[in-house]
Enzyme design. Structure first.
Site, PDB file in Angstrom:
ATOM      1  N   HIS A  17       0.854  -0.987   0.034  1.00 61.88           N
ATOM      2  CA  HIS A  17      -0.048   0.086  -0.039  1.00 61.88           C
ATOM      3  C   HIS A  17       0.838   1.207   0.069  1.00 61.88           C
ATOM      4  O   HIS A  17       0.567   2.126  -0.767  1.00 61.88           O
ATOM      5  CB  HIS A  17      -0.895  -0.043   1.214  1.00 61.88           C
ATOM      6  CG  HIS A  17      -1.902  -1.076   1.488  1.00 61.88           C
ATOM      7  ND1 HIS A  17      -2.181  -1.923   2.516  1.00 61.88           N
ATOM      8  CD2 HIS A  17      -2.994  -1.311   0.455  1.00 61.88           C
ATOM      9  CE1 HIS A  17      -3.042  -2.720   1.909  1.00 61.88           C
ATOM     10  NE2 HIS A  17      -3.606  -2.240   0.913  1.00 61.88           N
ATOM     11  N   LYS A  41     -16.354  -7.762   4.074  1.00 61.81           N
ATOM     12  CA  LYS A  41     -15.326  -8.255   4.807  1.00 61.81           C
ATOM     13  C   LYS A  41     -15.524  -7.732   6.483  1.00 61.81           C
ATOM     14  O   LYS A  41     -15.806  -6.832   6.590  1.00 61.81           O
ATOM     15  CB  LYS A  41     -13.987  -7.302   4.301  1.00 61.81           C
ATOM     16  CG  LYS A  41     -13.491  -7.739   3.160  1.00 61.81           C
ATOM     17  CD  LYS A  41     -12.193  -6.960   2.730  1.00 61.81           C
ATOM     18  CE  LYS A  41     -11.719  -7.579   1.452  1.00 61.81           C
ATOM     19  NZ  LYS A  41     -10.388  -6.605   1.206  1.00 61.81           N
ATOM     20  N   ARG A  90      -1.726  -6.090  -8.226  1.00 60.97           N
ATOM     21  CA  ARG A  90      -0.679  -7.005  -8.002  1.00 60.97           C
ATOM     22  C   ARG A  90      -0.584  -8.203  -8.948  1.00 60.97           C
ATOM     23  O   ARG A  90       0.263  -8.719  -9.197  1.00 60.97           O
ATOM     24  CB  ARG A  90      -0.886  -7.581  -6.482  1.00 60.97           C
ATOM     25  CG  ARG A  90      -0.760  -6.378  -5.277  1.00 60.97           C
ATOM     26  CD  ARG A  90      -1.071  -7.244  -4.137  1.00 60.97           C
ATOM     27  NE  ARG A  90      -2.626  -7.472  -4.145  1.00 60.97           N
ATOM     28  CZ  ARG A  90      -3.148  -8.533  -3.373  1.00 60.97           C
ATOM     29  NH1 ARG A  90      -2.266  -9.414  -2.562  1.00 60.97           N
ATOM     30  NH2 ARG A  90      -4.142  -9.038  -3.501  1.00 60.97           N
ATOM     31  N   SER A 128      -3.262  -7.613   2.837  1.00 63.92           N
ATOM     32  CA  SER A 128      -3.580  -7.724   4.216  1.00 63.92           C
ATOM     33  C   SER A 128      -4.297  -8.823   4.656  1.00 63.92           C
ATOM     34  O   SER A 128      -3.925  -9.170   5.810  1.00 63.92           O
ATOM     35  CB  SER A 128      -4.711  -6.510   4.240  1.00 63.92           C
ATOM     36  OG  SER A 128      -4.295  -5.274   4.065  1.00 63.92           O
TER      37      SER A 128
END
Length: 153
Positions: A17, A41, A90, A128
């Protein structure tokens, strides 16, 4: 003024990040890091703790502003005057997911452009989710998290 939003859960913030944010600062006059609540989430850290963590990581960056928000990201962009949304990519699967979100956002708010920044190869495996899993089993996460964030975990 070019204003961008980098939205995410940042639960917790990772070196990946930080890399995306630092690479975007030169492109914009102001960059908001928006801590959004994600209905799919469950949070590991409270929003307040994530906000404190991000402030500690970016305290020397005058162009960066940390804000928590709820609701549609495009609506939040409008409320802060952001015409750009930064998204980190990513993997190929990230691209497919982010492309769909960007297209939906464009339908909702055609004046807000999504900007994709591809992660550096060394950061492509850091997420994360993986960091939270390592934390759950008392593993060492120091290589994945900015040093300023470690005190909050």
């Amino acid at each position: 003024m070019k204003i961008a939003l980098f939205p995410g859960s940042f639960d917790p913030v990772t070196k990946a990040h930080v890399d995306i944010v630092k690479r975007s600062v030169g492109l914009f006059d102001k960059v908001y890091i928006g801590i959004g609540t994600n209905s799919t989430k469950a949070g590991f850290l409270s929003v307040e703790k994530r906000e404190q963590m991000l402030r500690a990581v970016f305290e020397t960056e005058p162009k960066i502003h940390i804000v928590a928000y709820d609701g549609l990201t495009v609506n939040f962009c409008k409320s802060i005057g952001a015409n750009y949304m930064i998204r980190g990519i990513r993997t190929v699967s990230d691209f497919e997911y982010e492309k769909g979100i960007a297209q939906m956002n464009h339908s909702l708010a055609p004046d807000i452009e999504s900007i994709f920044i591809v992660s550096k190869p060394g950061y492509s495996s850091i997420s994360s989710t993986v960091v939270r899993e390592i934390l759950r089993y008392n593993g060492d996460i120091s290589q994945f998290i900015p040093k300023e964030a470690l005190a909050f975990l």
